[in-house]
Design an enzyme around this catalytic site. Structure first.
Site, PDB file in Angstrom:
ATOM      1  N   TYR A 272      -6.682   6.403   4.626  1.00 16.31           N
ATOM      2  CA  TYR A 272      -6.700   5.728   3.464  1.00 16.31           C
ATOM      3  C   TYR A 272      -6.081   4.140   3.821  1.00 16.31           C
ATOM      4  O   TYR A 272      -6.248   3.228   3.699  1.00 16.31           O
ATOM      5  CB  TYR A 272      -6.199   6.413   2.368  1.00 16.31           C
TER       6      TYR A 272
ATOM      7  N   ASP B  16      -8.947   5.772  -2.210  1.00 14.53           N
ATOM      8  CA  ASP B  16      -7.771   6.364  -2.887  1.00 14.53           C
ATOM      9  C   ASP B  16      -8.067   7.121  -4.318  1.00 14.53           C
ATOM     10  O   ASP B  16      -9.410   7.201  -4.294  1.00 14.53           O
ATOM     11  CB  ASP B  16      -6.676   5.199  -3.281  1.00 14.53           C
TER      12      ASP B  16
ATOM     13  N   GLU C 182       0.771  -1.110  -0.108  1.00 16.15           N
ATOM     14  CA  GLU C 182      -0.228   0.116  -0.011  1.00 16.15           C
ATOM     15  C   GLU C 182       1.033   1.169  -0.053  1.00 16.15           C
ATOM     16  O   GLU C 182       0.587   2.121  -0.641  1.00 16.15           O
ATOM     17  CB  GLU C 182      -0.958   0.029   1.291  1.00 16.15           C
TER      18      GLU C 182
END
Ligand code: SF4
Length: 355
Positions: free
Chosen positions: A122, A140, A39
């Site tokens: 996020y 996102d 990520e």
């Protein structure tokens, strides 16, 4: 918990995901460490580029403990070429933080994950939903685009208020026991079908419900304020070679590309010659052998326009502590960010590093 209408929409999305998603290395695991690394890498990096880096990074730092034990230099070196080095520094700090406060175990609550360096809403949502199947939304850029089109949201998606509206709508649609797939399905649809230009609405599982599609507004939505590219700053940058070695600079001062290796550089200022500027900034008396060329590098908020000079020097033994002679082989091992890698490539092309 989604209502009946929402869950029909999510069923279509999840069916589509099952039949169409890409096999990506971070989808082969639900280890939170691996999901976290992926990520963070994917925040500013394309999937195709991230795959090779992800595998290399995990080969070198296979778990939190190994990452925490590494030096910052080693972590930055593994990151070189990916840019946005603050991400790598934060990964390193966070690994040490997990070692200190969580006995080396990746935390599994939203509050604890949010306390880690470099983690925002996020990323916390992505890790908790993908690794732990917890019902958190992860919005996102891809998901924002899909959501804005689907629900016909015409406010600027770069604004926090719009992002919050989208996040709460995405949250309403989560099927709790399938949180992992919900997060990945939104992202995948944005990456493969609902692309920024020319979304493939004909094959999209959400097309019947999609307001941008039915109103013919897929080109106008999402609304996104253009980000300011910031100023262009001119530099002289010197490829200083002596006895086949290149003079490199360790950038210790706070600011862009801190704790990484670059080459001596001075900001172009007024009518000052590079000779005068390198003398005043580095106490180096250089002898120039012409220009190797121009290199430009865009950061988020500024662009460097670098004129690369070939040089050697008179007083090189009296170096400041951040300067060091490195062989060309050495420079390959150093944590050198892309802006300076471009300069090294240019110097290599002109064969100047081998003088
Ligand atoms: Fe995006 Fe088109 Fe699907 Fe709407 S129908 S979500 S615009 S791909």
């Amino acid at each position: 918990m989604p209502n009946n209408h929402n869950s029909q929409l999510m069923s279509r999305l999840l069916d589509w995901y099952h039949n169409n998603h890409r096999r990506l290395p971070w989808r082969e695991t639900n280890d939170p460490y691996c999901i976290w690394i992926s990520e963070i890498m994917l925040q500013q990096t394309r999937v195709e580029t991230a795959i090779a880096y992800y595998q290399r990074f995990l080969d070198r730092f296979p778990d939190i403990h190994t990452l925490a034990q590494a030096t910052e230099d080693q972590v930055l070196q593994s990151w070189q070429g990916l840019g946005y080095y603050g991400r790598a520094r934060n990964l390193h700090k966070a690994a040490r933080y997990i070692g200190e406060y969580h006995h080396g175990m990746f935390p599994n609550t939203f509050e604890e994950v949010m306390e880690m360096p470099g983690i925002g809403v996020y990323t916390a949502g992505a890790i908790l939903s993908i690794a732990y199947n917890q019902p958190y939304p992860a919005v996102d850029g891809n998901v924002s685009r899909v959501a804005a089109r689907l629900w016909g949201i015409e406010d600027d998606i770069t604004q926090g208020a719009t992002r919050r509206v989208i996040t709460s709508k995405v949250e309403e649609y989560i099927i709790p026991e399938r949180s992992n797939e919900c997060t990945q399905a939104w992202m995948e649809l944005g990456a493969l079908v609902c692309t920024p230009r020319q979304p493939d609405c004909a094959v999209c599982p959400l097309n019947q419900a999609c307001q941008a599609f039915t109103r013919g507004k897929t080109a106008e939505i999402p609304v996104k304020k253009k980000s300011d590219p910031g100023p262009t700053i001119g530099y002289w940058i010197a490829g200083i070679v002596l006895d086949g070695n290149l003079l490199m600079e360790y950038r210790q001062e706070a600011g862009l590309l801190r704790n990484m290796w670059g080459l001596p550089m001075v900001k172009k200022a007024g009518g000052n010659t590079p000779l005068a500027l390198f003398h005043s900034d580095y106490n180096l008396d250089l002898i120039f052998a012409g220009e190797a060329g121009q290199v430009s590098h865009a950061f988020t908020h500024q662009t460097w326009d670098m004129t690369v000079l070939k040089a050697t020097c008179h007083n090189c033994p009296a170096l400041n502590p951040n300067l060091a002679w490195k062989s060309w082989q050495d420079t390959i091992q150093l944590a050198v960010p892309t802006a300076f890698r471009k300069v090294l490539t240019l110097l290599e092309k002109t064969a100047y590093t081998r003088v």
